[in-house]
Write a protein that holds these residues in place. Structure first.
Motif, PDB file in Angstrom:
ATOM      1  N   ASN A  40       0.461  -8.708  -4.253  1.00  0.00           N
ATOM      2  CA  ASN A  40       1.016  -8.816  -3.006  1.00  0.00           C
ATOM      3  C   ASN A  40       0.305  -8.290  -1.807  1.00  0.00           C
ATOM      4  O   ASN A  40       0.092  -8.806  -0.872  1.00  0.00           O
ATOM      5  CB  ASN A  40       2.421  -7.979  -3.116  1.00  0.00           C
ATOM      6  CG  ASN A  40       3.393  -8.779  -4.059  1.00  0.00           C
ATOM      7  OD1 ASN A  40       3.388 -10.058  -4.290  1.00  0.00           O
ATOM      8  ND2 ASN A  40       4.485  -8.028  -4.330  1.00  0.00           N
ATOM      9  N   GLU A  43      -2.264 -10.875  -0.784  1.00  0.00           N
ATOM     10  CA  GLU A  43      -1.698 -11.907   0.075  1.00  0.00           C
ATOM     11  C   GLU A  43      -1.460 -11.491   1.233  1.00  0.00           C
ATOM     12  O   GLU A  43      -1.281 -12.499   2.321  1.00  0.00           O
ATOM     13  CB  GLU A  43      -0.504 -12.574  -0.782  1.00  0.00           C
ATOM     14  CG  GLU A  43      -1.003 -13.337  -1.967  1.00  0.00           C
ATOM     15  CD  GLU A  43       0.414 -13.972  -2.827  1.00  0.00           C
ATOM     16  OE1 GLU A  43       1.591 -13.729  -2.200  1.00  0.00           O
ATOM     17  OE2 GLU A  43       0.311 -14.159  -3.958  1.00  0.00           O
ATOM     18  N   GLU A  44      -1.017 -10.209   1.562  1.00  0.00           N
ATOM     19  CA  GLU A  44      -0.643 -10.110   3.145  1.00  0.00           C
ATOM     20  C   GLU A  44      -1.880  -9.455   3.847  1.00  0.00           C
ATOM     21  O   GLU A  44      -1.772  -9.373   4.855  1.00  0.00           O
ATOM     22  CB  GLU A  44       0.137  -8.723   2.964  1.00  0.00           C
ATOM     23  CG  GLU A  44       1.672  -9.116   2.340  1.00  0.00           C
ATOM     24  CD  GLU A  44       2.651  -8.148   2.686  1.00  0.00           C
ATOM     25  OE1 GLU A  44       3.167  -8.071   3.645  1.00  0.00           O
ATOM     26  OE2 GLU A  44       2.997  -7.184   1.619  1.00  0.00           O
ATOM     27  N   PHE A 168       1.317   0.009   1.066  1.00  0.00           N
ATOM     28  CA  PHE A 168      -0.118  -0.453   1.156  1.00  0.00           C
ATOM     29  C   PHE A 168      -0.944   0.405   0.601  1.00  0.00           C
ATOM     30  O   PHE A 168      -0.819   1.416   0.408  1.00  0.00           O
ATOM     31  CB  PHE A 168      -0.129  -1.094   2.495  1.00  0.00           C
ATOM     32  CG  PHE A 168       1.018  -2.055   2.984  1.00  0.00           C
ATOM     33  CD1 PHE A 168       1.441  -2.945   1.992  1.00  0.00           C
ATOM     34  CD2 PHE A 168       1.787  -1.853   4.175  1.00  0.00           C
ATOM     35  CE1 PHE A 168       2.415  -3.895   2.612  1.00  0.00           C
ATOM     36  CE2 PHE A 168       2.617  -2.576   4.615  1.00  0.00           C
ATOM     37  CZ  PHE A 168       3.097  -3.836   3.670  1.00  0.00           C
ATOM     38  N   TYR A 189       0.462  -0.020   9.138  1.00  0.00           N
ATOM     39  CA  TYR A 189       0.334  -1.114   8.910  1.00  0.00           C
ATOM     40  C   TYR A 189       1.309  -2.010   9.755  1.00  0.00           C
ATOM     41  O   TYR A 189       2.477  -1.584   9.903  1.00  0.00           O
ATOM     42  CB  TYR A 189       0.480  -1.942   7.837  1.00  0.00           C
ATOM     43  CG  TYR A 189      -0.851  -1.612   6.655  1.00  0.00           C
ATOM     44  CD1 TYR A 189      -1.797  -2.448   6.769  1.00  0.00           C
ATOM     45  CD2 TYR A 189      -0.722  -0.306   6.155  1.00  0.00           C
ATOM     46  CE1 TYR A 189      -2.829  -2.022   5.673  1.00  0.00           C
ATOM     47  CE2 TYR A 189      -1.828  -0.067   5.246  1.00  0.00           C
ATOM     48  CZ  TYR A 189      -2.989  -0.929   4.965  1.00  0.00           C
ATOM     49  OH  TYR A 189      -3.840  -0.740   4.293  1.00  0.00           O
ATOM     50  N   PRO A 191       2.813  -5.916  11.170  1.00  0.00           N
ATOM     51  CA  PRO A 191       2.425  -7.350  10.842  1.00  0.00           C
ATOM     52  C   PRO A 191       2.167  -8.126  11.945  1.00  0.00           C
ATOM     53  O   PRO A 191       2.501  -8.000  12.963  1.00  0.00           O
ATOM     54  CB  PRO A 191       4.062  -7.678  10.388  1.00  0.00           C
ATOM     55  CG  PRO A 191       4.804  -6.829  11.180  1.00  0.00           C
ATOM     56  CD  PRO A 191       3.873  -5.499  11.216  1.00  0.00           C
ATOM     57  N   GLY A 194       2.468 -13.140   9.611  1.00  0.00           N
ATOM     58  CA  GLY A 194       2.654 -12.835   8.128  1.00  0.00           C
ATOM     59  C   GLY A 194       1.613 -12.086   7.324  1.00  0.00           C
ATOM     60  O   GLY A 194       1.465 -12.157   6.128  1.00  0.00           O
ATOM     61  N   LYS A 195       0.562 -11.479   8.184  1.00  0.00           N
ATOM     62  CA  LYS A 195      -0.484 -10.740   7.846  1.00  0.00           C
ATOM     63  C   LYS A 195      -0.083  -9.222   8.328  1.00  0.00           C
ATOM     64  O   LYS A 195       0.589  -9.170   9.387  1.00  0.00           O
ATOM     65  CB  LYS A 195      -1.885 -11.323   7.845  1.00  0.00           C
ATOM     66  CG  LYS A 195      -2.189 -12.747   7.665  1.00  0.00           C
ATOM     67  CD  LYS A 195      -2.028 -12.727   6.120  1.00  0.00           C
ATOM     68  CE  LYS A 195      -2.393 -14.154   5.515  1.00  0.00           C
ATOM     69  NZ  LYS A 195      -2.146 -14.235   4.149  1.00  0.00           N
ATOM     70  N   ILE A 196      -0.855  -8.142   7.517  1.00  0.00           N
ATOM     71  CA  ILE A 196      -0.842  -7.008   8.079  1.00  0.00           C
ATOM     72  C   ILE A 196      -2.141  -6.444   8.421  1.00  0.00           C
ATOM     73  O   ILE A 196      -3.219  -6.513   7.743  1.00  0.00           O
ATOM     74  CB  ILE A 196      -0.128  -6.168   6.795  1.00  0.00           C
ATOM     75  CG1 ILE A 196      -0.735  -6.340   5.621  1.00  0.00           C
ATOM     76  CG2 ILE A 196       1.309  -6.323   6.600  1.00  0.00           C
ATOM     77  CD1 ILE A 196      -0.506  -5.130   4.573  1.00  0.00           C
TER      78      ILE A 196
END
Lengths: 220, 210
Positions: A40, A43-44, A168, A189, A191, A194-196
């Motif tokens: 996960n 993917e982030e 994370f 973190y 966002p 859709g990404k961090i």
């Protein structure tokens, strides 16, 4: 030799201040599968990104502050980096290509006095932005409020510590012969699309005794 | 001190080599501008600096204010992307930024790189433009507003770095409206001055570091 470079980097002198970041919460990892956590997180993370940061390089009671633009491609393992002072005067412009070739496009003479300057700087940026996902083969150690992945290679190993408010990556620790050489800490973190992105990063180099504190200013 | 402001402006653009004007036709114009600039006793102006680096997607933009008060005060305040204040008085530079939250004092004379750049700019802005003709070609490419374009000569140190520098003056010719630098590697920098006030009193807070 490296210590000389560190002193060159910290041309400016002033007192120290404490680390300005913290984790707002430490969540429980009960019921969370480490491999799912790892995937996960992978993917982030953005694969390719460009950031504007402010940075403080700190060595003993010396410090050197700057602004930096960095473009990272974690897949190709390439980097572009430019450093400025707060007046906009460029200190350096460096790049690392996908084959590991370092290119110092520009640097003030104070920096290029040390021939390894470009590699020194880029190596730290690599520690921060590359290899943030532990390999599947890493040994997992679970604790109530953190999960540690340990990736060993002969006399060295890297620990990936997942903890904090988003579960994370919070720490990456590199050891040689069981001695901690450096750590990177990631905080807060945020966002975007859709990404961090960590808003605060701290690199501590225990062997050479310096710190690099990075604050995210813009995701570009 | 206004001369200092000019060279600091140029420093901000990462442009340190000395400039010169080789075009004899532009010499009277340069002298006229110099005379007008010498009448500036205080200056307060906003600025937007935009630095475009070929390798990055977006320009780095700095916004803030510059304050000058004759004979000896200069301050540079950056509001974006980081709060930063620099005050120069004589040989001493004091600076503060929001990340370190500490005031730092430096001696200009004990920072050789900065001193070299400053001295180069002092030469350029000493007003003796004719002494600088050896390094740059200068021409006026517009008269209203006045735009001067400087191109390094082959023999100049800047020849391998800079294509040209354009300085645009405001209508009353007493100060600069913008500076544009085009480098050979496709990078470019512009510094635009906005809401400029000349010879009006400057608040004391402009010289204070937090």
């Amino acid at each position: 030799m490296i210590k000389k470079l560190i002193i060159i980097l910290t041309i400016s002198v002033c007192g120290c201040s404490s680390i300005p970041f913290r984790h707002s919460d430490y969540l429980s990892f009960d019921g969370i599968d480490p491999q799912t956590l790892r995937l996960n997180f992978s993917e982030e993370l953005p694969q390719e990104f460009e950031l504007l940061n402010s940075a403080i390089f700190r060595y003993s009671y010396l410090h050197f502050s700057a602004l930096g633009v960095v473009r990272v491609d974690t897949f190709k393992k390439s980097l572009d980096l430019a450093g400025f002072n707060h007046l906009g005067v460029m200190f350096f412009e460096l790049s690392l290509d996908s084959e590991g070739k370092v290119d110092c496009k520009y640097a003030l003479p104070e920096f290029t006095k040390h021939k390894d300057f470009a590699s020194f700087v880029l190596n730290d940026i690599k520690k921060i932005y590359f290899d943030r996902v532990p390999p599947q083969s890493a040994v997992v150690k679970r604790e109530r409020r953190k999960v540690v992945f340990r990736d060993s290679l002969k006399d060295t190993f890297t620990e990936y510590v997942f903890a904090g408010e988003g579960r994370f990556l919070a720490e990456k620790n590199y050891y040689e012969k069981h001695r901690k050489v450096w750590s990177v800490f990631y905080y807060e973190y945020t966002p975007k699309d859709g990404k961090i992105y960590p808003e605060g990063i701290l690199l501590k180099h225990y062997k050479y005794g310096y710190k690099l504190i990075i604050r995210l200013k813009e995701i570009r | 001190m206004f001369k200092k402001f000019i060279f600091i402006s140029i420093l901000c653009l990462g442009f340190s080599p000395s400039l010169g004007c080789s075009d004899t036709e532009v010499t009277p114009l340069l002298k006229r501008l110099e005379e007008k600039i010498s009448g500036v006793k205080t200056l307060e102006t906003g600025f937007i600096q935009e630095k475009k680096l070929a390798v990055f997607n977006r320009a780095v933009v700095l916004e803030g204010k510059v304050f000058i008060q004759e004979p000896d005060f200069f301050a540079w305040h950056t509001d974006k992307p980081v709060h930063y204040i620099m005050v120069i008085k004589g040989d001493i530079i004091k600076q503060w930024d929001e990340d370190t939250r500490q005031v730092q004092s430096l001696s200009l004379s004990r920072n050789p790189a900065l001193l070299v750049a400053v001295n180069q700019m002092k030469v350029w802005f000493s007003g003796k433009y004719s002494s600088l003709l050896k390094d740059y070609e200068a021409k006026a490419i517009s008269s209203k507003p006045i735009i001067l374009e400087f191109t390094p000569k082959v023999s100049a140190e800047a020849f391998n770095i800079i294509n040209k520098v354009r300085m645009t003056f405001q209508e009353d010719e007493r100060y600069i409206a913008r500076i544009d630098i085009e480098e050979k590697n496709q990078d470019s920098t512009s510094l635009v001055f906005i809401n400029t006030k000349i010879n009006s009193s400057i608040n004391h807070s402009a010289w204070e570091l937090r």
